[in-house]
Motif scaffolding. Structure first.
Motif, short mmCIF file in Angstrom:
data_model
loop_
_atom_site.label_atom_id
_atom_site.label_comp_id
_atom_site.label_asym_id
_atom_site.label_seq_id
_atom_site.Cartn_x
_atom_site.Cartn_y
_atom_site.Cartn_z
N LEU A 233 -20.15 8.91 25.73
CA LEU A 233 -19.64 7.73 26.42
C LEU A 233 -20.24 6.46 25.83
N ASP A 234 -21.53 6.49 25.55
CA ASP A 234 -22.19 5.33 24.96
C ASP A 234 -21.58 4.98 23.62
N LYS A 235 -21.29 6.00 22.80
CA LYS A 235 -20.68 5.75 21.50
C LYS A 235 -19.27 5.20 21.65
N ALA A 236 -18.52 5.74 22.61
CA ALA A 236 -17.14 5.32 22.80
C ALA A 236 -17.03 3.86 23.17
N THR A 237 -17.95 3.38 23.99
CA THR A 237 -17.86 2.00 24.48
C THR A 237 -18.25 0.98 23.42
N LYS A 238 -18.61 1.42 22.23
CA LYS A 238 -18.93 0.50 21.14
C LYS A 238 -17.66 0.03 20.41
N LYS A 239 -16.49 0.59 20.77
CA LYS A 239 -15.24 0.23 20.07
C LYS A 239 -14.16 -0.25 21.06
N PRO A 240 -14.48 -1.26 21.87
CA PRO A 240 -13.48 -1.72 22.84
C PRO A 240 -12.43 -2.64 22.23
N VAL A 241 -11.22 -2.51 22.72
CA VAL A 241 -10.14 -3.44 22.42
C VAL A 241 -9.52 -3.81 23.76
N TRP A 242 -9.56 -5.07 24.10
CA TRP A 242 -9.09 -5.46 25.41
C TRP A 242 -8.30 -6.77 25.33
N PHE A 243 -7.55 -7.02 26.37
CA PHE A 243 -6.72 -8.23 26.38
C PHE A 243 -6.66 -8.80 27.79
N MET A 244 -6.34 -10.09 27.87
CA MET A 244 -6.31 -10.77 29.15
C MET A 244 -5.24 -11.86 29.14
N ILE A 245 -4.88 -12.29 30.33
CA ILE A 245 -3.96 -13.42 30.47
C ILE A 245 -4.78 -14.71 30.50
N SER A 246 -4.44 -15.64 29.63
CA SER A 246 -5.07 -16.95 29.60
C SER A 246 -4.06 -18.00 30.05
N GLU A 247 -4.59 -19.10 30.59
CA GLU A 247 -3.71 -20.15 31.12
C GLU A 247 -3.96 -21.47 30.42
N HIS A 248 -2.88 -22.24 30.22
CA HIS A 248 -2.99 -23.56 29.60
C HIS A 248 -1.94 -24.49 30.20
N TYR A 249 -2.40 -25.38 31.08
CA TYR A 249 -1.52 -26.35 31.73
C TYR A 249 -0.31 -25.69 32.40
N GLY A 250 -0.57 -24.66 33.17
CA GLY A 250 0.50 -24.03 33.93
C GLY A 250 1.35 -23.04 33.16
N GLU A 251 1.06 -22.85 31.89
CA GLU A 251 1.73 -21.85 31.07
C GLU A 251 0.71 -20.79 30.69
N TYR A 252 1.21 -19.65 30.19
CA TYR A 252 0.31 -18.52 29.97
C TYR A 252 0.49 -17.92 28.57
N TYR A 253 -0.57 -17.24 28.13
CA TYR A 253 -0.52 -16.53 26.86
C TYR A 253 -1.52 -15.39 26.90
N ILE A 254 -1.38 -14.45 25.97
CA ILE A 254 -2.27 -13.30 25.89
C ILE A 254 -3.36 -13.55 24.85
N THR A 255 -4.60 -13.22 25.24
CA THR A 255 -5.72 -13.24 24.31
C THR A 255 -6.21 -11.80 24.17
N MET A 256 -6.32 -11.33 22.92
CA MET A 256 -6.78 -9.97 22.65
C MET A 256 -8.11 -10.02 21.91
#
Length: 226
Positions: A189-212
């Motif tokens: 598990l410790d080794k696995a968590t060293k290679k994360p790829v994640w994404f989130m919703i970001s906001e900019h003046y009422g509009e949105y985009y994805i940050t990975m």
């Protein structure tokens, strides 16, 4: 070590085991080395320097126009950040987020350690939740290893023999067998968590985009400068 016990160890490692040199990759490029080398490698993939920001590259990724940022720690690349170049409305970002969740879920190169489905429901009020409750919409996955479990036998054996004697290993009790399984699982598990790829919703003046984020946790700051 008994053959059955060794098989148990190898079985557990084969799920998520990896060597320290097996780091997160972005478009097949290891997230490692120095920034100039990473810039050169990304340019070979078709990315070009942004006319608006130094050190930022632009191009296409997963069918979208994106800006690519490179983060370093002690002159070693530790993160590739990929941001949508164009913003969109709430309905569109919900669809984009959910499509990404499905793409990662169905990609054999990734696994998820969460039992919860990160996809957004149709009635989710993204704007309200982000503005009022400061909610973060994100999903995290982990890249699976590039190498086979056989490469990790020696390291696991060393870990186990640091706690148990050869005599204990020749005829392990149920308690010892369970502890070995737990040790192996925690190692993996410790080794696995060293290679994360994640994404989130970001906001900019009422509009949105994805940050990975493609992170190499081996190169991230770990308090060594404190």
């Amino acid at each position: 070590m008994k053959k059955a016990l060794l098989s148990l160890v190898l079985c557990c490692i084969s799920i998520v085991g990896m060597a320290q040199t097996d780091v997160t990759k972005f478009l097949g490029i290891p997230v490692d080395g120095n920034k100039s080398d990473m810039m050169r490698k990304l340019k070979s993939k078709g990315f070009t320097p942004s006319p608006y920001a130094e050190g930022v590259l632009t191009g296409k990724f997963n069918g979208m126009d994106v800006n690519v940022h490179i983060a370093t720690n002690n002159d070693k690349v530790c993160r590739i950040m990929v941001c949508d170049a164009n913003t969109m409305d709430e309905a569109s970002i919900r669809i984009r987020f959910n499509v990404l969740c499905e793409q990662f879920k169905n990609n054999s190169k990734y696994c998820s350690l969460s039992e919860e489905d990160p996809k957004l429901k149709e009635d989710e009020n993204i704007s309200y939740e982000m503005t009022v409750h400061k909610k973060r919409y994100e999903a995290i996955f982990y890249q699976l290893p590039d190498t086979t479990a056989a490469n990790y036998t020696e390291e696991i054996q060393s870990l186990i023999y640091s706690k148990y004697t050869k005599e204990q290993m020749e005829n392990p009790s149920e308690e010892v067998s369970q502890d070995i399984y737990k040790m192996t699982a925690m190692y993996a598990l410790d080794k696995a968590t060293k290679k994360p790829v994640w994404f989130m919703i970001s906001e900019h003046y009422g509009e949105y985009y994805i940050t990975m984020f493609y992170d190499n946790e081996y190169n991230r700051a770990n308090g060594e400068d404190l």
